[in-house]
Write a protein that holds these residues in place. Structure first.
Motif, PDB file in Angstrom:
ATOM      1  N   PHE A   1       0.846  -1.198   0.000  1.00 49.00           N
ATOM      2  CA  PHE A   1       0.000   0.000   0.000  1.00 49.00           C
ATOM      3  C   PHE A   1       0.877   1.242   0.000  1.00 49.00           C
ATOM      4  O   PHE A   1       2.073   1.190   0.286  1.00 49.00           O
ATOM      5  CB  PHE A   1      -0.948   0.015   1.206  1.00 49.00           C
ATOM      6  CG  PHE A   1      -0.286   0.293   2.528  1.00 49.00           C
ATOM      7  CD1 PHE A   1      -0.232   1.586   3.041  1.00 49.00           C
ATOM      8  CD2 PHE A   1       0.289  -0.735   3.262  1.00 49.00           C
ATOM      9  CE1 PHE A   1       0.375   1.846   4.255  1.00 49.00           C
ATOM     10  CE2 PHE A   1       0.894  -0.491   4.484  1.00 49.00           C
ATOM     11  CZ  PHE A   1       0.934   0.810   4.980  1.00 49.00           C
ATOM     12  N   CYS A   2       0.283   2.375  -0.330  1.00 45.68           N
ATOM     13  CA  CYS A   2       0.987   3.655  -0.278  1.00 45.68           C
ATOM     14  C   CYS A   2       0.063   4.711   0.327  1.00 45.68           C
ATOM     15  O   CYS A   2      -1.160   4.637   0.195  1.00 45.68           O
ATOM     16  CB  CYS A   2       1.472   4.091  -1.663  1.00 45.68           C
ATOM     17  SG  CYS A   2       0.163   4.264  -2.903  1.00 45.68           S
ATOM     18  N   PHE A   3       0.650   5.666   1.016  1.00 46.26           N
ATOM     19  CA  PHE A   3      -0.101   6.748   1.633  1.00 46.26           C
ATOM     20  C   PHE A   3       0.089   8.003   0.800  1.00 46.26           C
ATOM     21  O   PHE A   3       1.220   8.424   0.551  1.00 46.26           O
ATOM     22  CB  PHE A   3       0.379   6.973   3.062  1.00 46.26           C
ATOM     23  CG  PHE A   3      -0.247   8.162   3.730  1.00 46.26           C
ATOM     24  CD1 PHE A   3      -1.626   8.253   3.871  1.00 46.26           C
ATOM     25  CD2 PHE A   3       0.530   9.195   4.214  1.00 46.26           C
ATOM     26  CE1 PHE A   3      -2.212   9.349   4.486  1.00 46.26           C
ATOM     27  CE2 PHE A   3      -0.038  10.287   4.838  1.00 46.26           C
ATOM     28  CZ  PHE A   3      -1.414  10.363   4.969  1.00 46.26           C
ATOM     29  N   GLU A   4      -1.024   8.612   0.366  1.00 45.82           N
ATOM     30  CA  GLU A   4      -0.961   9.774  -0.527  1.00 45.82           C
ATOM     31  C   GLU A   4      -1.372  11.073   0.146  1.00 45.82           C
ATOM     32  O   GLU A   4      -1.458  12.105  -0.508  1.00 45.82           O
ATOM     33  CB  GLU A   4      -1.842   9.522  -1.755  1.00 45.82           C
ATOM     34  CG  GLU A   4      -1.299   8.470  -2.702  1.00 45.82           C
ATOM     35  CD  GLU A   4      -0.028   8.924  -3.404  1.00 45.82           C
ATOM     36  OE1 GLU A   4       0.123  10.141  -3.644  1.00 45.82           O
ATOM     37  OE2 GLU A   4       0.830   8.070  -3.686  1.00 45.82           O
ATOM     38  N   GLY A   5      -1.645  11.054   1.446  1.00 41.13           N
ATOM     39  CA  GLY A   5      -1.976  12.285   2.156  1.00 41.13           C
ATOM     40  C   GLY A   5      -3.266  12.913   1.673  1.00 41.13           C
ATOM     41  O   GLY A   5      -4.178  12.240   1.191  1.00 41.13           O
TER      42      GLY A   5
ATOM     43  N   ALA B   1      -3.528   6.549 -11.650  1.00 39.68           N
ATOM     44  CA  ALA B   1      -4.529   5.618 -12.189  1.00 39.68           C
ATOM     45  C   ALA B   1      -3.983   4.201 -12.368  1.00 39.68           C
ATOM     46  O   ALA B   1      -4.726   3.231 -12.236  1.00 39.68           O
ATOM     47  CB  ALA B   1      -5.074   6.142 -13.517  1.00 39.68           C
ATOM     48  N   ASP B   2      -2.692   4.066 -12.657  1.00 41.20           N
ATOM     49  CA  ASP B   2      -2.104   2.747 -12.879  1.00 41.20           C
ATOM     50  C   ASP B   2      -1.351   2.222 -11.658  1.00 41.20           C
ATOM     51  O   ASP B   2      -0.667   1.195 -11.753  1.00 41.20           O
ATOM     52  CB  ASP B   2      -1.159   2.790 -14.088  1.00 41.20           C
ATOM     53  CG  ASP B   2      -1.899   3.075 -15.386  1.00 41.20           C
ATOM     54  OD1 ASP B   2      -3.059   2.647 -15.504  1.00 41.20           O
ATOM     55  OD2 ASP B   2      -1.322   3.750 -16.266  1.00 41.20           O
ATOM     56  N   GLU B   3      -1.464   2.905 -10.517  1.00 41.80           N
ATOM     57  CA  GLU B   3      -0.789   2.460  -9.294  1.00 41.80           C
ATOM     58  C   GLU B   3      -1.374   1.124  -8.839  1.00 41.80           C
ATOM     59  O   GLU B   3      -2.565   1.025  -8.566  1.00 41.80           O
ATOM     60  CB  GLU B   3      -0.974   3.517  -8.191  1.00 41.80           C
ATOM     61  CG  GLU B   3      -0.525   3.078  -6.810  1.00 41.80           C
ATOM     62  CD  GLU B   3       0.941   2.682  -6.777  1.00 41.80           C
ATOM     63  OE1 GLU B   3       1.216   1.489  -6.471  1.00 41.80           O
ATOM     64  OE2 GLU B   3       1.790   3.540  -7.077  1.00 41.80           O
ATOM     65  N   PRO B   4      -0.557   0.060  -8.743  1.00 48.78           N
ATOM     66  CA  PRO B   4      -1.107  -1.251  -8.396  1.00 48.78           C
ATOM     67  C   PRO B   4      -1.348  -1.453  -6.902  1.00 48.78           C
ATOM     68  O   PRO B   4      -2.070  -2.368  -6.508  1.00 48.78           O
ATOM     69  CB  PRO B   4      -0.037  -2.218  -8.908  1.00 48.78           C
ATOM     70  CG  PRO B   4       1.235  -1.429  -8.819  1.00 48.78           C
ATOM     71  CD  PRO B   4       0.869  -0.007  -9.129  1.00 48.78           C
ATOM     72  N   ARG B   5      -0.750  -0.597  -6.059  1.00 47.96           N
ATOM     73  CA  ARG B   5      -0.908  -0.776  -4.613  1.00 47.96           C
ATOM     74  C   ARG B   5      -2.196  -0.131  -4.108  1.00 47.96           C
ATOM     75  O   ARG B   5      -2.713   0.811  -4.709  1.00 47.96           O
ATOM     76  CB  ARG B   5       0.292  -0.159  -3.887  1.00 47.96           C
ATOM     77  CG  ARG B   5       1.616  -0.811  -4.179  1.00 47.96           C
ATOM     78  CD  ARG B   5       2.777  -0.024  -3.609  1.00 47.96           C
ATOM     79  NE  ARG B   5       2.924   1.268  -4.267  1.00 47.96           N
ATOM     80  CZ  ARG B   5       3.861   2.168  -3.957  1.00 47.96           C
ATOM     81  NH1 ARG B   5       4.723   1.898  -2.992  1.00 47.96           N
ATOM     82  NH2 ARG B   5       3.926   3.310  -4.607  1.00 47.96           N
ATOM     83  N   THR B   6      -2.702  -0.628  -3.006  1.00 46.85           N
ATOM     84  CA  THR B   6      -3.826   0.021  -2.329  1.00 46.85           C
ATOM     85  C   THR B   6      -3.374   1.409  -1.893  1.00 46.85           C
ATOM     86  O   THR B   6      -2.256   1.588  -1.394  1.00 46.85           O
ATOM     87  CB  THR B   6      -4.268  -0.811  -1.105  1.00 46.85           C
ATOM     88  OG1 THR B   6      -4.670  -2.101  -1.548  1.00 46.85           O
ATOM     89  CG2 THR B   6      -5.412  -0.141  -0.378  1.00 46.85           C
ATOM     90  N   MET B   7      -4.241   2.397  -2.078  1.00 50.42           N
ATOM     91  CA  MET B   7      -3.897   3.791  -1.757  1.00 50.42           C
ATOM     92  C   MET B   7      -4.736   4.296  -0.595  1.00 50.42           C
ATOM     93  O   MET B   7      -5.935   4.025  -0.516  1.00 50.42           O
ATOM     94  CB  MET B   7      -4.126   4.682  -2.984  1.00 50.42           C
ATOM     95  CG  MET B   7      -3.168   4.419  -4.128  1.00 50.42           C
ATOM     96  SD  MET B   7      -3.773   5.044  -5.716  1.00 50.42           S
ATOM     97  CE  MET B   7      -4.832   3.678  -6.224  1.00 50.42           C
ATOM     98  N   VAL B   8      -4.106   5.049   0.300  1.00 50.87           N
ATOM     99  CA  VAL B   8      -4.788   5.640   1.445  1.00 50.87           C
ATOM    100  C   VAL B   8      -4.672   7.155   1.345  1.00 50.87           C
ATOM    101  O   VAL B   8      -3.578   7.693   1.134  1.00 50.87           O
ATOM    102  CB  VAL B   8      -4.190   5.153   2.775  1.00 50.87           C
ATOM    103  CG1 VAL B   8      -4.976   5.728   3.953  1.00 50.87           C
ATOM    104  CG2 VAL B   8      -4.171   3.626   2.834  1.00 50.87           C
TER     105      VAL B   8
END
Length: 282
Positions: free
Chosen positions: A137-141, A158-165
């Motif tokens: 996962f990645c944290f995007e603030g 849009a193409d980010e494969p990780r879960t985003m927070v």
């Protein structure tokens, strides 16, 4: 590196994100003992200390976004003078979309010991309760406030494969969900986590399009948004197959440039890859 033996220690203290009883005994002890306490909101700090039955005996200073740069210099001076400094935000971990990073950077540069008092985090709490993949996962603030900047940020993800927070203000949630649905597709799975750990906690799991419709009527409370990553491409990948797909469209009357764009989009590959496949097939 042995550290600056004459300097104090910088302690980053995680604060409860909802219920005061989630605070650890270590937080209570640290609040009562620290010579200097840098708080994002001094009134909320005093309220938390009262809820915990703790008397803060050290000097309390404000440390928030607008004064972070100047206050970091002052707090570094306290550390270099041998006094410990505890940093605490309104909720969660200092430095995660809250003040803290600049002071940590300065402390590290001056060989000052930095340590963490671990505890609650809205990022990981929302992630594990969302029902979405947690292995990567990645944290995007906070997303950009302006519509154009927000759309460009989401297009890049849009193409980010990780879960985003993400974090988001309740009055901007509907617009953010609409922009996400446009960039990622209305069917992308997501979860809106509202008032985590509090009395009126709500976890709403649905595709982005459905969540945007729900949020249009207005949402209140602290919001953490979790969005599923982009699915693995299931289309063509072999250059010869991509070139053949373009050739079929061109034979049916579609201009080559449009055919390349369409094949790239359908198969989840960059247009340049499809173009190179077409050139190589000639």
């Amino acid at each position: 590196m042995t550290g600056n033996l004459h300097a104090g220690a910088l302690l980053l203290a995680a604060a409860p994100i909802g219920r005061p009883e989630d605070a650890s005994p270590r937080l209570r002890e640290a609040l009562s003992a620290a010579p200097v306490v840098a708080a994002e909101d001094t009134r909320r700090l005093r309220r938390l200390a009262g809820d915990l039955g703790v008397a803060v005996t050290g000097r309390i200073v404000s440390y928030y976004d607008q004064n972070e740069a100047s206050r970091a210099t002052e707090l570094l001076a306290e550390l270099l003078a041998g006094r410990d400094v505890l940093v605490i935000t309104d909720a969660g971990m200092p430095g995660v979309s809250d003040p803290g990073y600049r002071l940590v950077r300065e402390a590290v540069a001056h060989d000052v010991r930095v340590t963490v008092l671990p505890g609650p985090s809205a990022v990981t709490t929302a992630l594990v309760v969302s029902g979405l993949p947690t292995d990567r996962f990645c944290f995007e603030g906070f997303p950009p406030r302006k519509a154009g900047e927000r759309s460009r940020r989401f297009a890049a993800l849009a193409d980010e494969p990780r879960t985003m927070v993400f974090f988001e203000a309740p009055h901007r949630l509907a617009a953010t969900l609409e922009a996400l649905a446009e960039a990622f597709g209305a069917d992308r799975p997501a979860a809106v986590c509202r008032e985590l750990t509090k009395t009126y906690e709500e976890i709403r799991r649905a595709p982005l399009g459905a969540l945007a419709e729900w949020a249009a009527d207005g949402v209140r409370g602290e919001i953490t948004l979790v969005v599923g990553g982009a699915p693995e491409p299931a289309g063509l990948s072999d250059p010869a197959d991509l070139a053949a797909a373009v050739a079929d469209r061109v034979a049916a009357g579609t201009p080559r440039k449009e055919a390349i764009t369409a094949v790239a989009k359908e198969n989840g590959v960059p247009k340049r890859v499809v173009y190179d496949a077409v050139v190589a097939a000639k």
